[in-house]
Write a protein that holds these residues in place. Structure first.
Motif, PDB file in Angstrom:
ATOM      1  N   ARG A  44       0.808  -1.224   0.000  1.00 18.99           N
ATOM      2  CA  ARG A  44       0.000   0.000   0.000  1.00 18.99           C
ATOM      3  C   ARG A  44       0.841   1.274   0.000  1.00 18.99           C
ATOM      4  N   LYS A  45       2.116   1.201   0.360  1.00 20.75           N
ATOM      5  CA  LYS A  45       2.963   2.391   0.405  1.00 20.75           C
ATOM      6  C   LYS A  45       3.739   2.612  -0.885  1.00 20.75           C
ATOM      7  N   GLN A  46       3.529   1.767  -1.856  1.00 23.78           N
ATOM      8  CA  GLN A  46       4.342   1.798  -3.068  1.00 23.78           C
ATOM      9  C   GLN A  46       4.091   3.035  -3.915  1.00 23.78           C
ATOM     10  N   ARG A  47       5.175   3.654  -4.347  1.00 24.43           N
ATOM     11  CA  ARG A  47       5.121   4.809  -5.243  1.00 24.43           C
ATOM     12  C   ARG A  47       5.471   4.391  -6.663  1.00 24.43           C
ATOM     13  N   SER A  48       6.468   3.490  -6.812  1.00 23.10           N
ATOM     14  CA  SER A  48       6.869   3.010  -8.135  1.00 23.10           C
ATOM     15  C   SER A  48       7.592   1.682  -7.990  1.00 23.10           C
ATOM     16  N   ILE A  49       7.649   0.947  -9.110  1.00 22.20           N
ATOM     17  CA  ILE A  49       8.388  -0.315  -9.142  1.00 22.20           C
ATOM     18  C   ILE A  49       9.007  -0.461 -10.531  1.00 22.20           C
ATOM     19  N   THR A  50      10.245  -0.940 -10.550  1.00 21.77           N
ATOM     20  CA  THR A  50      10.941  -1.231 -11.804  1.00 21.77           C
ATOM     21  C   THR A  50      11.366  -2.688 -11.739  1.00 21.77           C
ATOM     22  N   VAL A  51      10.943  -3.476 -12.733  1.00 23.49           N
ATOM     23  CA  VAL A  51      11.251  -4.902 -12.768  1.00 23.49           C
ATOM     24  C   VAL A  51      12.307  -5.147 -13.841  1.00 23.49           C
ATOM     25  N   HIS A  52      13.333  -5.903 -13.472  1.00 21.22           N
ATOM     26  CA  HIS A  52      14.390  -6.295 -14.401  1.00 21.22           C
ATOM     27  C   HIS A  52      14.279  -7.808 -14.593  1.00 21.22           C
ATOM     28  N   SER A  53      13.884  -8.224 -15.787  1.00 21.11           N
ATOM     29  CA  SER A  53      13.702  -9.644 -16.059  1.00 21.11           C
ATOM     30  C   SER A  53      14.358  -9.994 -17.384  1.00 21.11           C
ATOM     31  N   GLU A  54      15.189 -11.032 -17.365  1.00 22.15           N
ATOM     32  CA  GLU A  54      15.919 -11.443 -18.555  1.00 22.15           C
ATOM     33  C   GLU A  54      16.069 -12.960 -18.525  1.00 22.15           C
ATOM     34  N   VAL A  55      15.926 -13.580 -19.675  1.00 20.40           N
ATOM     35  CA  VAL A  55      16.059 -15.030 -19.766  1.00 20.40           C
ATOM     36  C   VAL A  55      17.439 -15.448 -19.254  1.00 20.40           C
ATOM     37  N   GLY A  56      17.453 -16.431 -18.376  1.00 18.97           N
ATOM     38  CA  GLY A  56      18.710 -16.964 -17.847  1.00 18.97           C
ATOM     39  C   GLY A  56      19.265 -16.202 -16.663  1.00 18.97           C
ATOM     40  N   LYS A  57      18.595 -15.150 -16.232  1.00 12.12           N
ATOM     41  CA  LYS A  57      19.045 -14.373 -15.069  1.00 12.12           C
ATOM     42  C   LYS A  57      17.921 -14.271 -14.055  1.00 12.12           C
ATOM     43  N   ALA A  58      18.300 -14.079 -12.805  1.00 14.09           N
ATOM     44  CA  ALA A  58      17.301 -13.899 -11.753  1.00 14.09           C
ATOM     45  C   ALA A  58      16.549 -12.593 -11.975  1.00 14.09           C
ATOM     46  N   THR A  59      15.240 -12.635 -11.771  1.00 15.73           N
ATOM     47  CA  THR A  59      14.429 -11.425 -11.865  1.00 15.73           C
ATOM     48  C   THR A  59      14.649 -10.589 -10.613  1.00 15.73           C
ATOM     49  N   THR A  60      14.911  -9.317 -10.783  1.00 21.89           N
ATOM     50  CA  THR A  60      15.078  -8.394  -9.663  1.00 21.89           C
ATOM     51  C   THR A  60      14.135  -7.220  -9.851  1.00 21.89           C
ATOM     52  N   TYR A  61      13.926  -6.483  -8.794  1.00 21.10           N
ATOM     53  CA  TYR A  61      13.092  -5.288  -8.900  1.00 21.10           C
ATOM     54  C   TYR A  61      13.569  -4.231  -7.920  1.00 21.10           C
ATOM     55  N   GLU A  62      13.268  -3.001  -8.260  1.00 15.92           N
ATOM     56  CA  GLU A  62      13.516  -1.860  -7.386  1.00 15.92           C
ATOM     57  C   GLU A  62      12.168  -1.246  -7.074  1.00 15.92           C
ATOM     58  N   GLN A  63      11.988  -0.905  -5.819  1.00 11.96           N
ATOM     59  CA  GLN A  63      10.708  -0.387  -5.364  1.00 11.96           C
ATOM     60  C   GLN A  63      10.934   0.923  -4.624  1.00 11.96           C
ATOM     61  N   GLU A  64      10.136   1.907  -4.949  1.00 14.33           N
ATOM     62  CA  GLU A  64      10.186   3.190  -4.248  1.00 14.33           C
ATOM     63  C   GLU A  64       8.882   3.325  -3.484  1.00 14.33           C
ATOM     64  N   CYS A  65       8.994   3.625  -2.203  1.00 11.09           N
ATOM     65  CA  CYS A  65       7.811   3.687  -1.343  1.00 11.09           C
ATOM     66  C   CYS A  65       7.687   5.041  -0.668  1.00 11.09           C
ATOM     67  N   TYR A  66       6.476   5.342  -0.262  1.00 10.38           N
ATOM     68  CA  TYR A  66       6.222   6.510   0.574  1.00 10.38           C
ATOM     69  C   TYR A  66       6.415   6.110   2.028  1.00 10.38           C
ATOM     70  N   VAL A  67       6.908   7.023   2.814  1.00 10.03           N
ATOM     71  CA  VAL A  67       6.898   6.849   4.254  1.00 10.03           C
ATOM     72  C   VAL A  67       5.623   7.534   4.711  1.00 10.03           C
ATOM     73  N   LEU A  68       4.684   6.756   5.197  1.00 11.93           N
ATOM     74  CA  LEU A  68       3.375   7.311   5.537  1.00 11.93           C
ATOM     75  C   LEU A  68       3.279   7.578   7.026  1.00 11.93           C
ATOM     76  N   ASP A  69       2.956   8.794   7.351  1.00 15.62           N
ATOM     77  CA  ASP A  69       2.654   9.181   8.711  1.00 15.62           C
ATOM     78  C   ASP A  69       1.217   9.662   8.674  1.00 15.62           C
ATOM     79  N   ILE A  70       0.294   8.792   9.054  1.00 16.83           N
ATOM     80  CA  ILE A  70      -1.119   9.113   8.903  1.00 16.83           C
ATOM     81  C   ILE A  70      -1.597   9.875  10.127  1.00 16.83           C
ATOM     82  N   GLU A  71      -2.124  11.046   9.868  1.00 15.99           N
ATOM     83  CA  GLU A  71      -2.716  11.878  10.913  1.00 15.99           C
ATOM     84  C   GLU A  71      -4.130  12.209  10.481  1.00 15.99           C
ATOM     85  N   GLU A  72      -4.936  12.630  11.409  1.00 14.11           N
ATOM     86  CA  GLU A  72      -6.289  13.044  11.076  1.00 14.11           C
ATOM     87  C   GLU A  72      -6.363  14.564  11.065  1.00 14.11           C
TER      88      GLU A  72
END
Length: 88
Positions: A44-72
């Motif tokens: 739920r905090k995700q801002r973006s994701i980049t997936v790196h996938s290539e035949v014969g290599k492990a799939t990796t990803y980079e994820q950018e998230c928000y730091v959420l401080d929820i106030e009312e």
């Protein structure tokens, strides 16, 4: 084996034999209604994701998230959107 099909009620169902490590679903193709699940948990905090996938290599990803401080503020949540980036 992965199956993707439409049920008799019209819902789209994705069926997996094992829990996917990474599942990204784009509902509109514009990033407004995207969902990402990592090890079965909705990100739920995700801002973006980049997936790196290539035949014969492990799939990796980079994820950018928000730091959420929820106030009312007058009954509405207020989010602190300072962000951090990490790589799993």
């Amino acid at each position: 084996m992965t199956k993707l099909y439409r049920s008799s009620t019209g819902k789209v169902i994705a069926e997996f034999d094992e829990m996917p490590s990474l599942l990204f679903v784009s509902n509109d193709g514009h990033g407004v209604f995207d969902d990402t699940f990592i090890d079965g948990e909705w990100q739920r905090k995700q801002r973006s994701i980049t997936v790196h996938s290539e035949v014969g290599k492990a799939t990796t990803y980079e994820q950018e998230c928000y730091v959420l401080d929820i106030e009312e503020d007058e009954g509405q949540p207020v989010f602190d959107t300072d962000k951090f980036t990490y790589t799993d």
